[in-house]
Write a protein that holds these residues in place. Sequence first.
Motif, mmCIF file in Angstrom:
data_model
loop_
_atom_site.group_PDB
_atom_site.id
_atom_site.type_symbol
_atom_site.label_atom_id
_atom_site.label_comp_id
_atom_site.label_asym_id
_atom_site.label_seq_id
_atom_site.Cartn_x
_atom_site.Cartn_y
_atom_site.Cartn_z
ATOM 1 N N UNK A 122 32.378 40.510 46.800
ATOM 2 C CA UNK A 122 32.775 41.561 45.869
ATOM 3 C C UNK A 122 33.740 42.544 46.538
ATOM 4 N N UNK A 123 33.484 42.887 47.807
ATOM 5 C CA UNK A 123 34.397 43.759 48.526
ATOM 6 C C UNK A 123 35.767 43.106 48.665
ATOM 7 N N UNK A 124 35.791 41.809 48.973
ATOM 8 C CA UNK A 124 37.068 41.092 49.070
ATOM 9 C C UNK A 124 37.845 41.192 47.762
ATOM 10 N N UNK A 125 37.144 40.986 46.647
ATOM 11 C CA UNK A 125 37.803 41.011 45.345
ATOM 12 C C UNK A 125 38.297 42.411 44.998
ATOM 13 N N UNK A 126 37.526 43.435 45.354
ATOM 14 C CA UNK A 126 37.938 44.812 45.048
ATOM 15 C C UNK A 126 39.190 45.193 45.825
ATOM 16 N N UNK A 127 39.260 44.827 47.104
ATOM 17 C CA UNK A 127 40.452 45.168 47.894
ATOM 18 C C UNK A 127 41.665 44.400 47.381
ATOM 19 N N UNK A 128 41.479 43.137 47.030
ATOM 20 C CA UNK A 128 42.599 42.374 46.459
ATOM 21 C C UNK A 128 43.099 43.028 45.175
ATOM 22 N N UNK A 129 42.167 43.482 44.339
ATOM 23 C CA UNK A 129 42.552 44.139 43.085
ATOM 24 C C UNK A 129 43.290 45.450 43.354
ATOM 25 N N UNK A 130 42.808 46.209 44.328
ATOM 26 C CA UNK A 130 43.466 47.479 44.654
ATOM 27 C C UNK A 130 44.882 47.243 45.174
ATOM 28 N N UNK A 131 45.049 46.259 46.045
ATOM 29 C CA UNK A 131 46.374 45.962 46.592
ATOM 30 C C UNK A 131 47.324 45.456 45.519
ATOM 31 N N UNK A 132 46.787 44.923 44.453
ATOM 32 C CA UNK A 132 47.618 44.406 43.369
ATOM 33 C C UNK A 132 47.980 45.474 42.338
ATOM 34 N N UNK A 133 47.041 46.389 42.041
ATOM 35 C CA UNK A 133 47.207 47.257 40.875
ATOM 36 C C UNK A 133 47.311 48.745 41.179
ATOM 37 N N UNK A 143 53.784 49.488 54.148
ATOM 38 C CA UNK A 143 52.744 48.639 54.743
ATOM 39 C C UNK A 143 51.536 49.480 55.164
ATOM 40 N N UNK A 144 51.812 50.642 55.739
ATOM 41 C CA UNK A 144 50.716 51.519 56.148
ATOM 42 C C UNK A 144 49.899 51.975 54.943
ATOM 43 N N UNK A 145 50.558 52.183 53.813
ATOM 44 C CA UNK A 145 49.835 52.594 52.603
ATOM 45 C C UNK A 145 48.846 51.514 52.164
ATOM 46 N N UNK A 146 49.199 50.263 52.358
ATOM 47 C CA UNK A 146 48.283 49.170 52.006
ATOM 48 C C UNK A 146 47.060 49.173 52.928
ATOM 49 N N UNK A 147 47.294 49.419 54.200
ATOM 50 C CA UNK A 147 46.168 49.493 55.127
ATOM 51 C C UNK A 147 45.273 50.675 54.790
ATOM 52 N N UNK A 148 45.878 51.815 54.497
ATOM 53 C CA UNK A 148 45.090 52.999 54.152
ATOM 54 C C UNK A 148 44.270 52.759 52.894
ATOM 55 N N UNK A 154 43.225 49.825 51.597
ATOM 56 C CA UNK A 154 42.139 48.868 51.828
ATOM 57 C C UNK A 154 41.013 49.516 52.626
ATOM 58 N N UNK A 155 41.360 50.374 53.610
ATOM 59 C CA UNK A 155 40.327 51.066 54.380
ATOM 60 C C UNK A 155 39.554 52.040 53.494
ATOM 61 N N UNK A 156 40.234 52.740 52.601
ATOM 62 C CA UNK A 156 39.549 53.676 51.706
ATOM 63 C C UNK A 156 38.602 52.939 50.756
ATOM 64 N N UNK A 157 39.028 51.782 50.256
ATOM 65 C CA UNK A 157 38.143 50.987 49.405
ATOM 66 C C UNK A 157 36.913 50.555 50.191
ATOM 67 N N UNK A 158 37.119 50.079 51.413
ATOM 68 C CA UNK A 158 35.992 49.614 52.230
ATOM 69 C C UNK A 158 35.026 50.756 52.541
ATOM 70 N N UNK A 159 35.562 51.919 52.914
ATOM 71 C CA UNK A 159 34.679 53.047 53.247
ATOM 72 C C UNK A 159 33.917 53.520 52.011
#
Length: 500
Positions: A79-90, A182-187, A189-194
């Motif tokens: 579920x975490x994998x899917x949420x980060x993929x969705x965030x990076x897409x939308x 690119x840094x915005x994508x890392x930020x 994904x990290x915010x979603x994970x935290x």
Amino acid sequence: MSPSTTRAPRRAQAAPFPLLAGLAAALLLAGCASSHGLAPQLTATDADTLASARSLGGTSLSAADFPQADWWTAFADPQLDALIDEALRDSPSLAAADARARSARAQAGLADAQRKPTLGASARVSGLQLPATIAPEPLGGDFKASNVLMLNFAWAPDLWGGQRATFEAAAGQARAAEVDAQAARLTLSANVARTYIALAQSFDTQDVAAREQTRANRLRDLAAQRVEAGLDNQLQLRNADTSIGIARQQEQAAQQQIDALRNALAALLGKGPDRGLDIARPQVLQAAAPNVPAVLPSELLGHRADVVAARWRVEAAARGVDAAQAAFKPSVNLSALVGLAAGNLSDLFGSDAALGLGGPAISLPIFDGGRLRAGLSQRDADYDLAVASYNQTLVTSLREVTDALQSARALDAQIATVSDATESARQAFALADRRYQAGLGNQLDVLAAQRPLFQLEQQLAALRAQRLGAAVDLDRALGGGLVPTAPTSSMQTHAGTITP
């Protein structure tokens, strides 16, 4: 890999045309604006001078690569994998970062176009009639028409590299904006994970509160039976009611936090709050043992997007200084206008209709009220600001790696300690409960054993969430699997050359 860094402003190139160089020298002897005494003041920090060996001591230094681009899959939660993929897409925030990068690329394109020749074509028909009262015939009294076809050419040769430096400065800013994206994508994904980790902790806290409420309810039932049998008084019953109320409030607070975190996750995904309602309870997340590559700190330069972006900005600022220095030199402009002009259309393409104008123009600043010196001084300050920002970003990056690593180690030790204490508290509660049911103890003993168990279970849930957060922080501090393109030139300053 050993990433190279940025070069500082280079001195002006030699004039390609001896005649123009001689003319420029003669004009310089007559007196012109001077850049004497103006230069950048700061020097970029050598990464290897930032000592970190003792702070990283006792840590497993691995020869393995930096984190993978999909570092979050180590938590093994689909579920975490899917949420980060969705965030990076939308996510709208990423769309904004991409738009800023496109805008910066367009600015670089404009700067590139400014240094290229231009050719334009035009056609014009115009007429004029002067009154006979002002101009006698044949000028006055009749309508005179003209038909003109023209080609207009203009070019300013880049004798001193100033135009190229302006383009390179804009290109450096564009590269920095691309790395920022690119840094915005890392930020993100990290915010979603935290946030997801915090959601998992809130569910754990709710479970602890529910277990505490179950224990408190059972104690109240026992207290009611003992009061009815005359073995206890109302004080024991009221104490049990208080424990139930506290546990219920803790459970309600956890639910409030769960709702808020689901809303936060939905916003990070770029969706409405109803999207958060579909997010199920996270699985049991596990954090790997802390591990850092053995090539720190120098290799960190090529993996941290913020460090690479800062280096591109130093490169851009250096080229801005070059452009400001070139403005002190003579400039040449070439222009030509050729075409056809005639009063009648039938004569427009005749041999007598040819029109031509053009030639070189040379200019040199002599007295400008200090405008050029002020401009160069500003560019020097911009360069120093970019170098200071780079140095600070480098220091911050190493601090974040060290903080995350030390936090992970400390939290592992605390979790082990609190786990042992929780098990002891659980056994103490079970013993007090059995003595109470056997009539060998009172409810005060049970409540006294229950309170530390409740607190330790909450503390353990919080520590496990912090440990997962430290794992996210470490992956992010190590660059999150990004390998952004860095400047390939050497970084020089008036004080010398540095090769991090």
